[in-house]
Write an enzyme that holds these catalytic residues in place. Sequence first.
Site, PDB file in Angstrom:
ATOM      1  N   ARG A 180       0.836  -1.206   0.000  1.00 22.83           N
ATOM      2  CA  ARG A 180       0.000   0.000   0.000  1.00 22.83           C
ATOM      3  C   ARG A 180       0.867   1.251   0.000  1.00 22.83           C
ATOM      4  O   ARG A 180       0.548   2.250  -0.633  1.00 22.83           O
ATOM      5  CB  ARG A 180      -0.943   0.000   1.219  1.00 22.83           C
ATOM      6  CG  ARG A 180      -1.660   1.351   1.414  1.00 22.83           C
ATOM      7  CD  ARG A 180      -2.839   1.251   2.363  1.00 22.83           C
ATOM      8  NE  ARG A 180      -2.553   0.520   3.582  1.00 22.83           N
ATOM      9  CZ  ARG A 180      -1.939   1.038   4.657  1.00 22.83           C
ATOM     10  NH1 ARG A 180      -1.503   2.290   4.632  1.00 22.83           N
ATOM     11  NH2 ARG A 180      -1.754   0.310   5.733  1.00 22.83           N
ATOM     12  N   TYR A 191     -12.674  18.536 -17.061  1.00 21.11           N
ATOM     13  CA  TYR A 191     -13.312  17.219 -17.143  1.00 21.11           C
ATOM     14  C   TYR A 191     -14.510  17.155 -16.197  1.00 21.11           C
ATOM     15  O   TYR A 191     -14.431  17.581 -15.040  1.00 21.11           O
ATOM     16  CB  TYR A 191     -12.289  16.144 -16.794  1.00 21.11           C
ATOM     17  CG  TYR A 191     -12.867  14.766 -16.585  1.00 21.11           C
ATOM     18  CD1 TYR A 191     -13.710  14.186 -17.530  1.00 21.11           C
ATOM     19  CD2 TYR A 191     -12.591  14.048 -15.429  1.00 21.11           C
ATOM     20  CE1 TYR A 191     -14.258  12.927 -17.328  1.00 21.11           C
ATOM     21  CE2 TYR A 191     -13.123  12.782 -15.222  1.00 21.11           C
ATOM     22  CZ  TYR A 191     -13.962  12.232 -16.170  1.00 21.11           C
ATOM     23  OH  TYR A 191     -14.503  10.986 -15.964  1.00 21.11           O
ATOM     24  N   ASP A 224      -3.757  19.813 -14.492  1.00 14.01           N
ATOM     25  CA  ASP A 224      -4.090  18.514 -15.076  1.00 14.01           C
ATOM     26  C   ASP A 224      -3.454  18.482 -16.463  1.00 14.01           C
ATOM     27  O   ASP A 224      -3.843  19.225 -17.358  1.00 14.01           O
ATOM     28  CB  ASP A 224      -5.607  18.355 -15.172  1.00 14.01           C
ATOM     29  CG  ASP A 224      -6.016  16.968 -15.666  1.00 14.01           C
ATOM     30  OD1 ASP A 224      -5.289  16.396 -16.496  1.00 14.01           O
ATOM     31  OD2 ASP A 224      -7.067  16.462 -15.243  1.00 14.01           O
ATOM     32  N   LYS A 231      -4.985   7.265 -19.729  1.00 15.22           N
ATOM     33  CA  LYS A 231      -5.055   7.836 -21.072  1.00 15.22           C
ATOM     34  C   LYS A 231      -3.740   7.642 -21.832  1.00 15.22           C
ATOM     35  O   LYS A 231      -3.324   6.526 -22.073  1.00 15.22           O
ATOM     36  CB  LYS A 231      -5.468   9.297 -20.968  1.00 15.22           C
ATOM     37  CG  LYS A 231      -6.678   9.553 -20.066  1.00 15.22           C
ATOM     38  CD  LYS A 231      -7.915   8.755 -20.451  1.00 15.22           C
ATOM     39  CE  LYS A 231      -9.184   9.212 -19.767  1.00 15.22           C
ATOM     40  NZ  LYS A 231      -9.233   9.017 -18.314  1.00 15.22           N
TER      41      LYS A 231
END
Length: 379
Positions: free
Chosen positions: A48, A100, A172, A197
């Site tokens: 983790r 977005y 972003d 992406k």
Amino acid sequence: MNIETLCVHSPNEDKIAHAYGAMTVPIFQTATFSHPGVGESTGYDYSRQSNPTRTELEESISALEGAYDTVATSTGMAACLLVLELFNSGDNIISQEDIYGGSTRLFNTLGTERGRTFTYVDTTKKENVLNAINKNTKAIFIETPSNPTMLVTDIKETAKIAKEHGLLLIVDNTFLSPYFQNPIKLGADIVIHSGTKYIAGHNDTLAGFVCSANADIAEKIRFMYKTVGPSLSPFDSFLVLRGLKTLAVRMDRVQENALKIANFLKNHKKITNVYYVGLPEHPGYDINKSQSRGFGGMIAFTTDTAKTALDAFEKIEIIKYAESLGGVESLITFPMIQTHADVPVEVRERLGITDKFLRLSVGIENADDLIKDLERALE
């Protein structure tokens, strides 16, 4: 190393980095690691927090972005949520209005439920940003080019405003990827990617990244990363690393295709507007050219009627009607009912995201085949 080489070779690569001289990073598919002794560690304790496969990916993205540190998350939205946790109740964030739809949904739900406020402006005009700053403002959040109308914000100018007012600048960078644009080198404090992406590039895995410009931000992000646990799995880290190796050649190809398609669309009788930052007539062309190495593969356009737009989805064959972007396959999206359905109607309409507005993620297929597909769709 040049950026094309950094895509293929991790910055800390050496002859003994991988067992048996493996050219590809091994998948360390383990939840936990044993300790050599009490108070001793191999450098890895629990996946983790950190994992060798993921570490190689994070170091590669840091090298490409010029970041101090990077964490790899399970999705791009997990990356956004992690950054949002830097802010407290009462804090204000100025955001580009055209972003977005998932980010808008996050800000307007979980963001505001925790007492944070968001001011949405057109960040392409610096006076809008300056006028929006108040005593509680802590950060500016931008996408450039923006999703989906391809607005271009001057990163250097916005970074200057942020620093003069003691604010963080969050960018972003999903649409251009680190291959074409590096916001940290232009003054940004944090860069976010949906690694799903262009970075992964094959529509086969989800991922996100938070890149920090300095040790102070990195320490805060790493603490929340360990505490909240949105970490990318070892296998998905492997898949993203595999995709990263071809980032340069893929981005060059999608840009080459996009330029041809944008020029085709702007001369088509049923297309009224084409939004592509690689067209010299785009209002953000000069700024984008000054702060990036390319234009990317994202195009938006409006049709003459809503029927033309709807019919196109029925006629396309090579291009697929699907959400997402940045893969090797070309995808066409209806933002009004897909990616931006959660954006308030009045905002969508003001931005031009209507029933005639389409978004195209150009892939690596033959450009002539894609143009023929669009010709057929627009008949």
